[in-house]
Design a protein around this motif. Sequence first.
Motif, mmCIF file in Angstrom:
data_model
loop_
_atom_site.group_PDB
_atom_site.id
_atom_site.type_symbol
_atom_site.label_atom_id
_atom_site.label_comp_id
_atom_site.label_asym_id
_atom_site.label_seq_id
_atom_site.Cartn_x
_atom_site.Cartn_y
_atom_site.Cartn_z
ATOM 1 N N CYS A 39 0.835 -1.212 0.000
ATOM 2 C CA CYS A 39 0.000 0.000 0.000
ATOM 3 C C CYS A 39 0.868 1.261 0.000
ATOM 4 N N ALA A 40 1.940 1.242 0.782
ATOM 5 C CA ALA A 40 2.853 2.391 0.818
ATOM 6 C C ALA A 40 3.478 2.613 -0.555
ATOM 7 N N GLU A 41 3.869 1.524 -1.210
ATOM 8 C CA GLU A 41 4.436 1.646 -2.556
ATOM 9 C C GLU A 41 3.405 2.185 -3.540
ATOM 10 N N ALA A 42 2.175 1.684 -3.452
ATOM 11 C CA ALA A 42 1.119 2.143 -4.364
ATOM 12 C C ALA A 42 0.816 3.625 -4.165
ATOM 13 N N ALA A 43 0.955 4.090 -2.934
ATOM 14 C CA ALA A 43 0.719 5.503 -2.631
ATOM 15 C C ALA A 43 1.938 6.364 -2.957
ATOM 16 N N LYS A 44 3.001 5.710 -3.434
ATOM 17 C CA LYS A 44 4.265 6.388 -3.763
ATOM 18 C C LYS A 44 4.875 7.093 -2.540
ATOM 19 N N ALA A 45 4.734 6.430 -1.390
ATOM 20 C CA ALA A 45 5.324 6.962 -0.156
ATOM 21 C C ALA A 45 6.837 6.856 -0.231
ATOM 22 N N ASP A 46 7.516 7.898 0.181
ATOM 23 C CA ASP A 46 8.974 7.868 0.220
ATOM 24 C C ASP A 46 9.462 6.940 1.335
ATOM 25 N N VAL A 47 8.748 6.959 2.462
ATOM 26 C CA VAL A 47 9.170 6.212 3.638
ATOM 27 C C VAL A 47 7.956 5.617 4.339
ATOM 28 N N LEU A 48 8.120 4.406 4.840
ATOM 29 C CA LEU A 48 7.135 3.764 5.708
ATOM 30 C C LEU A 48 7.794 3.651 7.078
ATOM 31 N N LEU A 49 7.190 4.261 8.090
ATOM 32 C CA LEU A 49 7.766 4.238 9.432
ATOM 33 C C LEU A 49 7.218 3.066 10.226
ATOM 34 N N THR A 50 8.115 2.405 10.959
ATOM 35 C CA THR A 50 7.717 1.278 11.802
ATOM 36 C C THR A 50 8.676 1.160 12.982
ATOM 37 N N THR A 51 8.190 0.566 14.049
ATOM 38 C CA THR A 51 9.069 0.254 15.178
ATOM 39 C C THR A 51 9.383 -1.238 15.211
ATOM 40 N N ASP A 52 8.932 -1.971 14.222
ATOM 41 C CA ASP A 52 9.152 -3.410 14.123
ATOM 42 C C ASP A 52 10.494 -3.668 13.433
ATOM 43 N N ARG A 53 11.510 -3.944 14.227
ATOM 44 C CA ARG A 53 12.866 -4.121 13.689
ATOM 45 C C ARG A 53 12.965 -5.302 12.730
ATOM 46 N N LYS A 54 12.260 -6.378 13.019
ATOM 47 C CA LYS A 54 12.298 -7.541 12.144
ATOM 48 C C LYS A 54 11.743 -7.189 10.764
ATOM 49 N N PHE A 55 10.640 -6.455 10.733
ATOM 50 C CA PHE A 55 10.047 -5.992 9.482
ATOM 51 C C PHE A 55 11.025 -5.086 8.734
ATOM 52 N N MET A 56 11.622 -4.138 9.454
ATOM 53 C CA MET A 56 12.594 -3.224 8.848
ATOM 54 C C MET A 56 13.760 -3.986 8.229
ATOM 55 N N CYS A 59 12.768 -5.891 5.113
ATOM 56 C CA CYS A 59 12.553 -4.975 3.985
ATOM 57 C C CYS A 59 13.878 -4.530 3.370
ATOM 58 N N ASN A 60 14.906 -4.423 4.191
ATOM 59 C CA ASN A 60 16.222 -4.016 3.694
ATOM 60 C C ASN A 60 16.887 -5.107 2.861
ATOM 61 N N ARG A 61 16.347 -6.329 2.920
ATOM 62 C CA ARG A 61 16.926 -7.445 2.171
ATOM 63 C C ARG A 61 16.292 -7.634 0.798
#
Length: 81
Positions: A39-56, A59-61
């Motif tokens: 959804c963030a990509e579809a909205a063309k968001a520059d950044v998605l903020l999260t406090t979930d380190r595992k998710f972060m 995503c970096n991989r």
Amino acid sequence: MVYGLCSEETKITLQIVDRAEEIRHNSNIKYKDSIHLACAEAAKADVLLTTDRKFMNNCNRINTYTRVLGPNQWLLEVLYL
């Protein structure tokens, strides 16, 4: 505070579901998180903020169109870069 800055809503479409499935199958990202990222990509968001380190970290991989950062990291970039 930040929520008040939101000016649009993203409806979940078949393309978003397909992208979420692609994210899910190419990573260890959980299905609900893959929907959020798609959804963030579809909205063309520059950044998605999260406090979930595992998710972060997951995503970096993978190749994403939206950066996934923690709020502190994002704030430091905004203030000092």
